[in-house]
Motif scaffolding. Structure first.
Motif, PDB file in Angstrom:
ATOM      1  N   THR A 185     -32.488 -14.391 -35.452  1.00 43.62           N
ATOM      2  CA  THR A 185     -31.396 -13.856 -36.271  1.00 43.62           C
ATOM      3  C   THR A 185     -30.405 -13.128 -35.357  1.00 43.62           C
ATOM      4  OG1 THR A 185     -32.614 -11.808 -36.666  1.00 43.62           O
ATOM      5  CG2 THR A 185     -32.878 -13.586 -38.282  1.00 43.62           C
ATOM      6  N   PRO A 186     -29.191 -12.840 -35.836  1.00 40.98           N
ATOM      7  CA  PRO A 186     -28.219 -12.145 -34.980  1.00 40.98           C
ATOM      8  C   PRO A 186     -28.768 -10.827 -34.449  1.00 40.98           C
ATOM      9  CG  PRO A 186     -27.130 -13.034 -36.921  1.00 40.98           C
ATOM     10  CD  PRO A 186     -28.597 -13.229 -37.136  1.00 40.98           C
ATOM     11  N   ALA A 187     -28.591 -10.607 -33.156  1.00 39.75           N
ATOM     12  CA  ALA A 187     -29.118  -9.407 -32.519  1.00 39.75           C
ATOM     13  C   ALA A 187     -28.190  -8.982 -31.395  1.00 39.75           C
ATOM     14  CB  ALA A 187     -30.529  -9.646 -31.982  1.00 39.75           C
ATOM     15  N   ALA A 188     -28.155  -7.681 -31.133  1.00 39.14           N
ATOM     16  CA  ALA A 188     -27.237  -7.148 -30.126  1.00 39.14           C
ATOM     17  C   ALA A 188     -27.821  -5.919 -29.460  1.00 39.14           C
ATOM     18  CB  ALA A 188     -25.896  -6.797 -30.766  1.00 39.14           C
ATOM     19  N   ILE A 189     -27.391  -5.693 -28.219  1.00 39.94           N
ATOM     20  CA  ILE A 189     -27.745  -4.494 -27.457  1.00 39.94           C
ATOM     21  C   ILE A 189     -26.469  -3.948 -26.813  1.00 39.94           C
ATOM     22  CG2 ILE A 189     -28.940  -3.594 -25.416  1.00 39.94           C
ATOM     23  CD1 ILE A 189     -31.177  -5.576 -25.926  1.00 39.94           C
ATOM     24  N   VAL A 190     -26.286  -2.638 -26.897  1.00 41.12           N
ATOM     25  CA  VAL A 190     -25.202  -1.961 -26.184  1.00 41.12           C
ATOM     26  C   VAL A 190     -25.820  -0.842 -25.370  1.00 41.12           C
ATOM     27  CG1 VAL A 190     -23.070  -0.620 -26.374  1.00 41.12           C
ATOM     28  CG2 VAL A 190     -23.514  -2.495 -27.982  1.00 41.12           C
ATOM     29  N   MET A 213     -23.968   3.474 -32.518  1.00 42.21           N
ATOM     30  CA  MET A 213     -25.272   4.122 -32.369  1.00 42.21           C
ATOM     31  C   MET A 213     -25.621   4.343 -30.898  1.00 42.21           C
ATOM     32  SD  MET A 213     -26.062   4.936 -35.348  1.00 42.21           S
ATOM     33  CE  MET A 213     -27.581   5.756 -34.836  1.00 42.21           C
ATOM     34  N   ALA A 214     -25.111   3.487 -30.006  1.00 39.40           N
ATOM     35  CA  ALA A 214     -25.299   3.748 -28.574  1.00 39.40           C
ATOM     36  C   ALA A 214     -24.569   5.030 -28.175  1.00 39.40           C
ATOM     37  CB  ALA A 214     -24.791   2.569 -27.747  1.00 39.40           C
ATOM     38  N   LEU A 215     -23.399   5.272 -28.772  1.00 38.82           N
ATOM     39  CA  LEU A 215     -22.681   6.525 -28.511  1.00 38.82           C
ATOM     40  C   LEU A 215     -23.449   7.727 -29.046  1.00 38.82           C
ATOM     41  CD1 LEU A 215     -18.832   6.043 -29.031  1.00 38.82           C
ATOM     42  CD2 LEU A 215     -20.100   6.316 -26.899  1.00 38.82           C
ATOM     43  N   VAL A 216     -24.108   7.564 -30.205  1.00 40.72           N
ATOM     44  CA  VAL A 216     -24.930   8.656 -30.736  1.00 40.72           C
ATOM     45  C   VAL A 216     -26.017   9.014 -29.730  1.00 40.72           C
ATOM     46  CG1 VAL A 216     -26.605   9.279 -32.522  1.00 40.72           C
ATOM     47  CG2 VAL A 216     -24.449   8.169 -33.163  1.00 40.72           C
ATOM     48  N   ALA A 217     -26.711   7.996 -29.229  1.00 36.53           N
ATOM     49  CA  ALA A 217     -27.769   8.257 -28.240  1.00 36.53           C
ATOM     50  C   ALA A 217     -27.190   8.891 -26.982  1.00 36.53           C
ATOM     51  CB  ALA A 217     -28.484   6.948 -27.900  1.00 36.53           C
ATOM     52  N   ALA A 218     -26.031   8.405 -26.535  1.00 33.62           N
ATOM     53  CA  ALA A 218     -25.403   8.970 -25.334  1.00 33.62           C
ATOM     54  C   ALA A 218     -24.977  10.418 -25.559  1.00 33.62           C
ATOM     55  CB  ALA A 218     -24.203   8.117 -24.934  1.00 33.62           C
ATOM     56  N   SER A 219     -24.526  10.723 -26.770  1.00 34.44           N
ATOM     57  CA  SER A 219     -24.093  12.088 -27.087  1.00 34.44           C
ATOM     58  C   SER A 219     -25.274  13.054 -27.065  1.00 34.44           C
ATOM     59  CB  SER A 219     -23.405  12.118 -28.456  1.00 34.44           C
ATOM     60  OG  SER A 219     -22.278  11.266 -28.482  1.00 34.44           O
ATOM     61  N   VAL A 220     -26.409  12.610 -27.590  1.00 36.25           N
ATOM     62  CA  VAL A 220     -27.616  13.438 -27.546  1.00 36.25           C
ATOM     63  C   VAL A 220     -28.031  13.663 -26.097  1.00 36.25           C
ATOM     64  CG1 VAL A 220     -30.065  13.564 -28.142  1.00 36.25           C
ATOM     65  CG2 VAL A 220     -28.404  12.705 -29.824  1.00 36.25           C
ATOM     66  N   ALA A 221     -27.983  12.591 -25.298  1.00 39.53           N
ATOM     67  CA  ALA A 221     -28.420  12.687 -23.905  1.00 39.53           C
ATOM     68  C   ALA A 221     -27.522  13.601 -23.090  1.00 39.53           C
ATOM     69  CB  ALA A 221     -28.445  11.292 -23.289  1.00 39.53           C
ATOM     70  N   HIS A 222     -26.212  13.488 -23.305  1.00 42.04           N
ATOM     71  CA  HIS A 222     -25.246  14.197 -22.457  1.00 42.04           C
ATOM     72  C   HIS A 222     -24.872  15.562 -23.009  1.00 42.04           C
ATOM     73  CE1 HIS A 222     -22.205  14.660 -19.449  1.00 42.04           C
ATOM     74  NE2 HIS A 222     -21.188  14.595 -20.293  1.00 42.04           N
ATOM     75  N   GLY A 223     -25.056  15.757 -24.314  1.00 36.18           N
ATOM     76  CA  GLY A 223     -24.662  17.009 -24.946  1.00 36.18           C
ATOM     77  C   GLY A 223     -23.286  16.951 -25.569  1.00 36.18           C
ATOM     78  N   THR A 224     -22.443  16.055 -25.081  1.00 35.72           N
ATOM     79  CA  THR A 224     -21.131  15.779 -25.672  1.00 35.72           C
ATOM     80  C   THR A 224     -20.943  14.262 -25.697  1.00 35.72           C
ATOM     81  OG1 THR A 224     -19.993  15.858 -23.534  1.00 35.72           O
ATOM     82  CG2 THR A 224     -20.128  17.913 -24.775  1.00 35.72           C
ATOM     83  N   THR A 225     -20.019  13.800 -26.528  1.00 36.28           N
ATOM     84  CA  THR A 225     -19.775  12.366 -26.612  1.00 36.28           C
ATOM     85  C   THR A 225     -18.900  11.920 -25.452  1.00 36.28           C
ATOM     86  OG1 THR A 225     -19.872  12.473 -29.030  1.00 36.28           O
ATOM     87  CG2 THR A 225     -18.911  10.491 -28.049  1.00 36.28           C
ATOM     88  N   PRO A 226     -19.398  11.029 -24.604  1.00 32.22           N
ATOM     89  CA  PRO A 226     -18.569  10.566 -23.485  1.00 32.22           C
ATOM     90  C   PRO A 226     -17.546   9.542 -23.958  1.00 32.22           C
ATOM     91  CG  PRO A 226     -20.671   9.413 -23.474  1.00 32.22           C
ATOM     92  CD  PRO A 226     -20.728  10.410 -24.614  1.00 32.22           C
ATOM     93  N   ALA A 227     -16.359   9.560 -23.374  1.00 30.59           N
ATOM     94  CA  ALA A 227     -15.358   8.542 -23.691  1.00 30.59           C
ATOM     95  C   ALA A 227     -15.811   7.217 -23.082  1.00 30.59           C
ATOM     96  CB  ALA A 227     -13.995   8.935 -23.127  1.00 30.59           C
ATOM     97  N   PRO A 228     -15.854   6.152 -23.867  1.00 33.28           N
ATOM     98  CA  PRO A 228     -16.315   4.880 -23.324  1.00 33.28           C
ATOM     99  C   PRO A 228     -15.368   4.342 -22.252  1.00 33.28           C
ATOM    100  CG  PRO A 228     -15.383   4.579 -25.517  1.00 33.28           C
ATOM    101  CD  PRO A 228     -15.457   6.048 -25.282  1.00 33.28           C
ATOM    102  N   VAL A 229     -15.953   3.703 -21.239  1.00 30.81           N
ATOM    103  CA  VAL A 229     -15.183   3.137 -20.127  1.00 30.81           C
ATOM    104  C   VAL A 229     -15.720   1.748 -19.818  1.00 30.81           C
ATOM    105  CG1 VAL A 229     -14.456   3.439 -17.720  1.00 30.81           C
ATOM    106  CG2 VAL A 229     -14.932   5.446 -19.125  1.00 30.81           C
ATOM    107  N   LEU A 230     -14.845   0.758 -19.778  1.00 23.92           N
ATOM    108  CA  LEU A 230     -15.241  -0.581 -19.338  1.00 23.92           C
ATOM    109  C   LEU A 230     -14.602  -0.926 -18.000  1.00 23.92           C
ATOM    110  CD1 LEU A 230     -16.755  -3.225 -19.876  1.00 23.92           C
ATOM    111  CD2 LEU A 230     -14.703  -4.046 -21.079  1.00 23.92           C
ATOM    112  N   VAL A 231     -13.397  -0.425 -17.754  1.00 20.73           N
ATOM    113  CA  VAL A 231     -12.705  -0.637 -16.487  1.00 20.73           C
ATOM    114  C   VAL A 231     -12.663   0.697 -15.749  1.00 20.73           C
ATOM    115  CG1 VAL A 231     -10.536  -1.301 -15.389  1.00 20.73           C
ATOM    116  CG2 VAL A 231     -11.324  -2.515 -17.417  1.00 20.73           C
ATOM    117  N   THR A 232     -13.189   0.709 -14.550  1.00 15.36           N
ATOM    118  CA  THR A 232     -13.287   1.944 -13.785  1.00 15.36           C
ATOM    119  C   THR A 232     -11.944   2.661 -13.724  1.00 15.36           C
ATOM    120  OG1 THR A 232     -15.050   1.013 -12.424  1.00 15.36           O
ATOM    121  CG2 THR A 232     -13.897   2.917 -11.547  1.00 15.36           C
TER     122      THR A 232
END
Length: 583
Positions: free
Chosen positions: A306-311, A468-487
């Motif tokens: 079935t459709p599945a994804a990971i971020v 939900m990946a941002l939720v996990a990242a926010s818990v880990a970092h303490g604040t929500t990091p701005a997403p970056v795809l291009v350095t």
């Protein structure tokens, strides 16, 4: 008599100049002005009729518009006796972004049919007298798209389109192509040709390494034509990710912005450049993709039907490390980044954050966890109606006790869950170079019953795997990091809620660790330092359910989503395959 007619033209021209000061534009009453008016109206027939050689003029003007387009403006800049000056501006290219300006000289004379423009192609455009003109962009040396380590992720490569014309030998073509694409059969090719109603079809596009062994044989097949072209492709053809399309768009935009242009004349001896501008050099685009993790994520999803994804995200920087989807998901679009689904019990991370922040409980507060509870008219069961009795909040969280979390949520203000979600990145949207994303959100739950539904990730709460990946990242970092795809190009949020207190995110991490060591994700207990939260989200008539898992390991945060997984089990297993894979 000839001198008198010239005088008429000059007087008319003077009248036009004076009329330009009046409120109404004058009607063109010189042959040069009527000629330019016809050109500005793209009226080839009218412009040609105003020359002393309508046939040649019509043919040449028609080819000019075919080669350069029709975004041109002509102005009579001056008239002196039988000579006039034209100023022209062409907007070239699909977006009209390139501009060609020039000035030419033309002449007019009296004929038996009145005054006409003496036909000389160079009057309309420089070089038109040497041959048909055409426009083309001039691109710089192609840049590459790199992965986080600087390796080549994507580069411009030659691909060959295998095209079949009506009447082609489909059996012979299919025999050569089927080893490369098992879905190609004589029947499938015949069906494509029939649907094309007499037009050629492209059976497949092949990379150089794939077509090389069969190129000569394909060329010999009746009705088959090979058409090479260049495209931006992944260096490893096994890599397929929703992020690639965004990176391709950035690459193309960079190339377009740096492109020069050329207007060329086709002469008997070849092409001659008439006008143009040189291209500017471009630089490689450095992405944040961790190629080893990307491969691991894609491979982890392969067994799922079935459709599945990971971020996967790096919490400390917001760098997007991997975005994977399986083939079933690809057919539904970029669900990893923009698909919205009920997050189920993974949302209990948000609920717990709201409860802890409001002081309604601490991780050690002992609370009831009955197998079933009737709360605000909503019958809430635990999975298989398990009953833990009286347990600390951290135990109820680790075992994903619906009844405990729903009971706590009723005591919260209507906007508490939405506020906590936004402080963990869910409900905040970003404009990020190379990425199109939606996070999801939790609306204000006005009634206690709505808060009950929302507390367990049901009702009107939605989330994307990216969210939900941002939720996990926010818990880990303490604040929500701005997403970056291009350095160097972080996303810009539509708003920036304050972070949760460090004590709250610290408690969440402790409870997420217990979920792995002694709760619903013990199948991952062998993975060092892993924190997580499982989720099962019913939808529709509640007879089907999606599966979720969000996790944190050191400076890695991720979300796994499995549509119609039935439980969190398939998502947990996929997370394990990704994390245990060598990379």
């Amino acid at each position: 008599m000839r001198t008198d007619r010239k005088l008429v033209v000059l007087v008319a021209a003077l009248g036009l100049a004076l009329a330009g000061c009046s409120s109404a534009p004058p009607e063109p009453d010189t042959v040069a002005e009527r000629f330019t008016e016809a050109l500005n109206s793209d009226d080839v027939g009218a412009a040609a009729a105003l020359t002393d050689d309508p046939a040649r003029a019509g043919e040449t003007l028609g080819s000019l518009y075919d080669g350069l387009g029709k975004e041109a403006t002509f102005v009579v800049a001056g008239v002196h006796e039988d000579t006039f000056t034209l100023e022209a501006t062409w907007k070239l290219g699909a977006e009209g972004g390139k501009e060609w300006k020039y000035t030419t000289i033309g002449t007019a004379g009296e004929t038996d049919d009145g005054w006409k423009v003496h036909w000389n192609p160079a009057t309309v455009a420089p070089g038109l007298d040497t041959g048909p003109l055409s426009y083309a962009p001039v691109y710089p040396k192609p840049a590459r798209v790199l992965d986080a380590a600087g390796g080549e992720l994507m580069a411009e490569q030659v691909v060959t389109l295998v095209q079949l014309a009506p009447g082609a030998d489909t059996a012979a073509a299919a025999a050569l192509l089927a080893p490369l694409a098992p879905g190609i059969t004589p029947t499938s090719l015949d069906a494509e040709l029939a649907a094309a109603q007499g037009k050629p079809v492209t059976a497949i596009s092949l990379r150089e390494a794939d077509i090389a062994p069969v190129r000569d044989a394909l060329t010999a097949v009746r009705g088959v034509t090979l058409a090479p072209q260049t495209r931006l492709l992944t260096t490893d053809k096994a890599i397929s990710a929703p992020t690639l399309s965004g990176l391709s768009e950035l690459w193309q935009q960079q190339a377009d912005d740096a492109a020069g242009w050329a207007v060329r004349a086709q002469t008997a001896d070849g092409t001659v450049r008439i006008a143009g501008a040189d291209s500017r050099p471009t630089t490689d685009i450095r992405s944040t993709i961790d190629i080893g993790l990307q491969r691991a994520a894609e491979t982890a999803l392969d067994p799922i039907g079935t459709p599945a994804a990971i971020v996967a995200v790096r919490p400390s920087t917001g760098e997007i490390l991997a975005v994977g989807q399986n083939a079933a998901a690809d057919g539904a679009g970029a669900i990893a980044l923009t698909g919205l689904y009920p997050p189920g019990s993974t949302f209990k991370t948000v609920t717990a954050a709201a409860v802890l922040d409001a002081g309604r409980a601490t991780p050690d507060t002992v609370l009831p966890c009955p197998g079933v509870a009737d709360i605000e008219g909503r019958r809430i069961p635990n999975d298989d109606s398990f009953d833990l009795g009286q347990v600390p909040l951290h135990t109820a969280f680790a075992h994903s006790c619906n009844t405990t979390m729903a009971g706590l949520a009723v005591t919260l203000p209507p906007d508490a869950l939405r506020t906590a979600a936004e402080r963990l990145g869910l409900g905040v949207d970003y404009v990020t170079p190379g990425l199109t994303t939606v996070t999801g959100g939790a609306p204000v739950a006005q009634s206690p019953a709505e808060r009950v539904e929302a507390s367990i990730g049901q009702g009107q709460v939605t989330a994307s795997p990216f969210g939900m990946a941002l939720v996990a990242a926010s818990v880990a970092h303490g604040t929500t990091p701005a997403p970056v795809l291009v350095t160097g190009s972080p996303g810009v949020p539509d708003r920036t809620p304050p972070p949760l207190p460090a004590a709250v995110t610290g408690d969440l991490k402790t409870m997420m660790r217990e979920t792995v060591t002694a709760g619903t994700a013990t199948r991952l207990a062998d993975i060092p330092g892993l924190l997580g939260k499982t989720g099962t989200a019913e939808y529709g008539d509640n007879s089907s359910a999606h599966g979720w898992f969000i996790g944190i390991q050191d400076d890695l945060a991720f979300a796994v989503f499995v549509a119609d997984g039935g439980s969190s089990g398939p998502a947990v297993e996929a997370a394990g395959r990704m994390l245990r894979a060598p990379r």
